[in-house]
Write an enzyme that holds these catalytic residues in place. Structure first.
Site, PDB file in Angstrom:
ATOM      1  N   ASN A 199       9.192 -27.452  23.609  1.00  0.00           N
ATOM      2  CA  ASN A 199       8.650 -28.515  23.255  1.00  0.00           C
ATOM      3  C   ASN A 199       9.693 -29.772  22.724  1.00  0.00           C
ATOM      4  O   ASN A 199       9.218 -30.851  23.176  1.00  0.00           O
ATOM      5  CB  ASN A 199       7.819 -28.578  21.635  1.00  0.00           C
ATOM      6  CG  ASN A 199       8.660 -27.768  20.701  1.00  0.00           C
ATOM      7  OD1 ASN A 199       9.582 -27.150  20.736  1.00  0.00           O
ATOM      8  ND2 ASN A 199       8.456 -28.408  19.453  1.00  0.00           N
ATOM      9  N   HIS A 200      10.821 -29.409  22.748  1.00  0.00           N
ATOM     10  CA  HIS A 200      11.884 -30.654  22.562  1.00  0.00           C
ATOM     11  C   HIS A 200      12.478 -31.094  23.920  1.00  0.00           C
ATOM     12  O   HIS A 200      12.773 -32.286  24.174  1.00  0.00           O
ATOM     13  CB  HIS A 200      12.999 -30.084  22.069  1.00  0.00           C
ATOM     14  CG  HIS A 200      12.845 -30.220  20.212  1.00  0.00           C
ATOM     15  ND1 HIS A 200      13.320 -31.190  19.846  1.00  0.00           N
ATOM     16  CD2 HIS A 200      12.054 -29.417  19.619  1.00  0.00           C
ATOM     17  CE1 HIS A 200      12.857 -31.025  18.429  1.00  0.00           C
ATOM     18  NE2 HIS A 200      12.409 -30.102  18.359  1.00  0.00           N
TER      19      HIS A 200
END
Ligand SMILES: [Mn+2]
Length: 411
Positions: free
Chosen positions: A84-85
């Site tokens: 997700n980063h």
């Protein structure tokens, strides 16, 4: 067959705004690479969040290349998915950049056909599922997805046999439930049969066994926040020192995981309570005796009297590389109001949308989600009409995606 399972490396994370902190994260990754090579692994899996940001700096990319080169020199292929980063709302991520110079093999749905020494490609509707192949082991995975996307993608990630690894960057309910206060994306019953589940996203190391298989989170390679402190010290009535979280990665030998701990900088999570300022300062100095050098020190203090925080901070900084003192003046307890949960106010659709709008917003994902929602509605409306209208689409003026999967593919 032996491989290293690494996750949540977060290269480039200048925690507490300290440049040396980002160096800690890359130092940990380097140690893990060295150890993996010593262990003579056949391949490496990075289960997301190699980078802290989706737009890593040139310096961070250079660090990544230098470490990945260690594997390259030993002919150890590295398979990866975006977390997700570090996923992007566009087609290309830093992972594809590393892939184009032969440093990574990116797993998942793509718009274009991709094949390589260790990559196989399968057409699924209008996109391609790119998977890894190491001798007879199949490696399937896809980048971090929101919950609504997962429903559609998980059924596509079905391994052909038990000789397989499923790589995802998502939270599984049963594992999260152990003791973490975290939202989940999947339950175990959602997962297809695989020989091993190489997961990322949960930063605490977790191994969950079910039916002889393992769902494993190696945890982040460095201490990402206070919940991952190496030492927890509490001084309320008496001084207690408790060991915290171990950091490292996982070596998987014949589908059996073993956690390998690596040394990281100490992080101290300290809580002190006292009845007056003098007692607070005395307790603080007593705690300082327990603090090693060059660590990260976060002290939470509660006391009815105002204390000399500046002075204590100076003392802390003589020993620690980073110190932060959070002071809370304790007042009489007051009644806590009960607040209704948001579930009572919003529809399912609205809740999902709110979820997507939290934190760093991925515009593409929000767009896709809204499109999917309204497309589905309009599709239901036109279901009874004929399909002659597609002639218009053929002109290419209005290039609507043919299927939902068109949205999902990477480059
Ligand atoms: Mn992460």
């Amino acid at each position: 067959m032996k491989f290293a399972h690494i996750a949540d490396i977060h290269l480039g994370y200048e925690q507490y705004n300290q440049i040396w902190r980002a160096e800690d994260f890359s130092a940990s990754f380097r140690k893990i690479a060295e150890r993996s090579i010593e262990e003579d692994v056949d391949f490496v899996i990075i289960a997301g969040d190699l980078f802290h940001r989706s737009v890593p700096s040139p310096k961070t990319i250079k660090e990544a290349i230098e470490i990945l080169q260690m594997f390259k020199r030993e002919n150890i292929p590295v398979f990866a998915i975006e977390g997700n980063h570090d996923k992007t709302s566009r087609d290309i991520s830093a992972y594809h950049l590393l892939e184009s110079i032969g440093m990574l093999n990116v797993l998942g749905l793509r718009k274009k056909r991709v094949e390589g020494e260790y990559l196989r490609c399968k057409k699924v509707q209008n996109v391609y599922l790119v998977k890894g192949q190491m001798e007879d082991v199949e490696i399937l995975g896809d980048r971090h997805r929101s919950r609504w996307q997962l429903e559609k993608i998980i059924p596509l990630l079905k391994p052909e046999s038990e000789n397989s690894v499923l790589v995802l960057h998502q939270a599984v309910k049963e594992v999260v439930d152990i003791d973490l206060d975290m939202a989940y994306d999947l339950t175990i019953t959602d997962l297809p049969e695989a020989g091993y589940y190489a997961f990322g996203h949960i930063h605490l190391p977790r191994m969950y066994e079910f039916r002889g298989r393992y769902i494993v989170y190696p945890g982040s390679v460095e201490r990402y926040d206070l919940r991952e402190a190496s030492v927890a010290i509490s001084y309320k009535t008496e001084l207690t020192v408790r060991e915290g979280v171990r950091k490292g990665f996982v070596i998987v030998d014949d589908f059996k995981p073993e956690f390998i701990e690596i040394d990281t900088r100490e992080m101290y999570d300290v809580e002190i309570e006292a009845e007056n300022a003098d007692e607070l300062e005395k307790r603080f100095l007593e705690v300082m005796e327990k603090i090693g050098e060059d660590g990260i020190l976060i002290v939470k203090m509660r006391c009815p009297e105002i204390a000399d925080i500046k002075k204590m901070n100076e003392v802390a900084l003589k020993r620690a590389s980073y110190a932060e003192i959070r002071f809370e003046r304790r007042v009489e307890d007051f009644e806590v109001l009960s607040v209704k949960s948001e579930n009572e106010f919003f529809t399912d659709f609205e809740l999902k949308l709110l979820d997507l709008l939290k934190g760093e917003i991925d515009e593409r994902e929000v767009y896709d989600f809204l499109m999917e929602h309204y497309l589905r509605q309009s599709q239901e409306e036109v279901r009874h009409e004929t399909e002659e209208k597609t002639v218009e689409d053929a002109k290419g003026i209005d290039k609507k995606p043919k299927t939902l999967l068109d949205f999902f593919g990477g480059d």
